[in-house]
Scaffold this active site. Structure first.
Site, mmCIF file in Angstrom:
data_model
loop_
_atom_site.group_PDB
_atom_site.id
_atom_site.type_symbol
_atom_site.label_atom_id
_atom_site.label_comp_id
_atom_site.label_asym_id
_atom_site.label_seq_id
_atom_site.Cartn_x
_atom_site.Cartn_y
_atom_site.Cartn_z
ATOM 1 N N HIS A 69 44.207 51.048 31.310
ATOM 2 C CA HIS A 69 42.658 50.579 30.853
ATOM 3 C C HIS A 69 41.779 51.686 31.399
ATOM 4 O O HIS A 69 40.784 51.592 30.683
ATOM 5 C CB HIS A 69 42.276 49.220 31.153
ATOM 6 C CG HIS A 69 41.969 49.063 32.916
ATOM 7 N ND1 HIS A 69 42.795 48.652 33.636
ATOM 8 C CD2 HIS A 69 41.018 49.632 33.505
ATOM 9 C CE1 HIS A 69 42.368 48.788 35.008
ATOM 10 N NE2 HIS A 69 40.986 49.112 34.889
ATOM 11 N N ASP A 116 49.845 48.006 32.467
ATOM 12 C CA ASP A 116 48.503 48.720 32.752
ATOM 13 C C ASP A 116 48.866 50.102 33.378
ATOM 14 O O ASP A 116 48.561 50.325 34.468
ATOM 15 C CB ASP A 116 47.767 47.809 33.426
ATOM 16 C CG ASP A 116 46.387 48.526 33.583
ATOM 17 O OD1 ASP A 116 45.988 49.278 32.665
ATOM 18 O OD2 ASP A 116 45.385 47.868 34.263
ATOM 19 N N SER A 202 39.567 52.044 38.695
ATOM 20 C CA SER A 202 41.017 51.549 38.752
ATOM 21 C C SER A 202 41.968 52.775 38.880
ATOM 22 O O SER A 202 41.347 54.155 38.879
ATOM 23 C CB SER A 202 41.444 50.535 37.452
ATOM 24 O OG SER A 202 40.361 49.598 37.606
#
Length: 265
Positions: A69, A116, A202
């Site tokens: 992401h 992810d 992230s």
């Protein structure tokens, strides 16, 4: 990750998750402490226009691993990968900076935040030294067990409404396998404290017993709530794929995956 850096599809998923109390993208460190300079020499910073937006992990001399992401919908030519950093507000001689040559993903589902993970090929090879080193990864299927102590790290904000720190932060966390889908995510909590990962950059590593077992992915119920676990993409479920990408593009792992007993495969 700043909202302006998200694709419209990923942004919509994040806003819906916040409204419903579901998963939201991570991960800044809340309640952590400054890491010792270059204690984690595999830690990388993904940057655009000189600004940090996500973490990553050096997994071979010319590959880093991050969260899908982070780069979903981005023009990868605008991304730089910075190795050997500690204080992002200083000009550090230890840094090595690369452009992105190619990005590999593995079925990322932005609506569910599944798979992810991305592998990012650099436009050159890192010089391995005391400040820049390749991480150890687990073997395929050799995930981390319940109650295992681990370490999360990142340059994200210290809280939802607090500024980002200049130096790398680290946080002791504990794996809680009974609170998430084991083969889909690695989940962690900080016992008896309101601490954990949060909105922002992230892609950073979750280190357990010297192996990178997770990639910072998403949270539930707010930053460091102490009520819901933080979720990481499970590196052990992608180990064969990771190794196939590296080996098929003319590089090799400097340190090979090990099983739970520490044996090299």
């Amino acid at each position: 990750m700043a909202l302006g850096r998200l694709s419209s599809r990923t942004l919509a998923a994040m806003l819906l998750a916040l409204f419903l109390g579901g998963p939201a993208l991570a991960s800044e460190i809340v309640g952590g402490r400054p890491a010792r300079p270059h204690a984690w020499p595999f830690m990388a910073s993904l940057q655009r226009r000189g600004g940090h937006f996500c973490g990553a992990t050096l997994i071979a001399r010319n590959f880093v691993m991050s969260a899908a992401h982070c780069v979903n919908g981005l023009n990868f030519r605008s991304v730089q990968v910075v190795l050997g950093a500690h204080d992002l507000r200083r000009q550090e001689r230890t840094r090595q900076t690369f452009s992105v040559q190619r990005i590999f993903e593995n079925g990322f589902d932005p609506s569910q935040l599944l798979n992810d993970i991305v592998i990012i090929q650099l436009n050159g090879s890192a010089t391995i030294n005391a400040n820049v080193q390749v991480a150890q990864l687990p073997a395929q299927g050799q995930g981390v067990g319940d109650r295992t102590p681990c370490l999360a790290m990142g340059w994200g904000r210290l809280g939802t409404n607090r500024p980002s720190p200049s130096v790398l932060q680290e946080l002791n966390v504990t794996v809680v396998t009974n609170m998430c889908r084991r083969r889909v995510n690695v989940c962690t909590l900080v016992p008896r404290r309101q601490a954990g990962i949060c909105f922002g950059d992230s892609g950073g590593p979750l280190v357990c017993n010297n192996l990178v077992q997770g990639i910072d992915s998403f949270i539930r119920g707010g930053c460091g709530s102490g009520l819901y676990p933080d979720a990481f993409a499970p590196v052990a479920e992608f180990a064969d794929w990771i190794n196939s990408i590296i080996r098929s593009h003319n590089d090799h792992l400097l340190t090979h995956p090990k099983d739970r007993e520490g044996r090299t495969n």
